[in-house]
Design an enzyme around this catalytic site. Sequence first.
Site, PDB file in Angstrom:
ATOM      1  CG  ASN A   1      -7.298 -53.468  21.862  1.00 58.47           C
ATOM      2  OD1 ASN A   1      -7.674 -54.573  21.483  1.00 58.47           O
ATOM      3  ND2 ASN A   1      -8.135 -52.452  21.998  1.00 58.47           N
TER       4      ASN A   1
ATOM      5  CB  CYS B   1     -12.655 -55.547  20.897  1.00 59.07           C
ATOM      6  SG  CYS B   1     -11.487 -54.388  20.143  1.00 59.07           S
TER       7      CYS B   1
ATOM      8  CG  HIS C   1     -11.181 -56.207  24.871  1.00 52.89           C
ATOM      9  ND1 HIS C   1     -10.191 -56.742  24.075  1.00 52.89           N
ATOM     10  CD2 HIS C   1     -11.354 -54.924  24.443  1.00 52.89           C
ATOM     11  CE1 HIS C   1      -9.780 -55.833  23.210  1.00 52.89           C
ATOM     12  NE2 HIS C   1     -10.470 -54.727  23.412  1.00 52.89           N
TER      13      HIS C   1
END
Length: 322
Positions: free
Chosen positions: A279, A110, A249
Amino acid sequence: MRARILGTGSYLPEGYLTNDDLAQWLDTSDTWIRERTGIRERHITKTGTVEMAVKAAEAALANAGVTSEEIDLILVGTMTPDYFCPSVSCQVQAELGMEHAVCMDIGAACSGFLFALATAQAYLTSGMARTALVIGSETLSKVVDWSDRGTCVLFGDGAGAAVVGIDEKGVLAIDMGSKGSKGMALPCPGIPLQNPLQDASEEGSQKSYIQMDGQEIFKFAIRTVPETVRRSLQAAGVCVGDVSHFFFHQANRRILETVAKNLRIPLEKVPMNIERTGNTAAASIPLLLDEWNRKGSLVRGEKLVLSGFGAGLSWGSIVMEW
């Protein structure tokens, strides 16, 4: 001189799954998922990481007014390549005819786009490259167990990209870090060991699915993200109040709200699209950045913070002038 984002692009697959869709085979509900994550739906690709990366790259090139021939560095943040080799970046190069570009994939999950952008900054300011294409592209739908409601409800597919060049304004400060000793809080096993020297009874059978200690990751995120943001702002000589937007994020709405509260940032300065994307790992920040750029919500010269965290464990923050 500094590295500066000249243009952005993104791509989300047409296919998607809503929370109600997932409830058809999982013991869950739209209310249960939304209350815990803030996610309503997630996009799912029928192609793969490379095709999404190419489409996001094409949009970024057009937005920047830069041709394929001008790109001499391609960096792709991804944890879900279509092939172990050739790399996603090399396949993007082939698709777009960027024959003179150096290509490299960066595996920081990520945090991948931030690590790639920081690498572009190093290449460009050292004179090793002049114009870079930085991409985050993920096909997370292939590494989640669709029978595990603890993970599959969280993730989606997509890609975001940025064209980065040299300018007097741009990246002001970077803070990055990793903590490998905590890495198994968020693992995704690879191909199990199978070779002639291995006893047949010991051959691995573990599936390559994401596994997650959700509580550990939550605690890590709400502690680490404020710390890295503060360090990067201090290094840049910028106050929290001077920042127009914080692009975090998009992992979980509760995490974003807690981080904002910790840093005393009003939520209107924290763009979110997690409700519609889930996500998307390395694609998360560039997807959001492109969305805000294309609707005219970014003003040249204003200060931004990009910050994320993920498997590794890893984290990073970048303070920049847009």
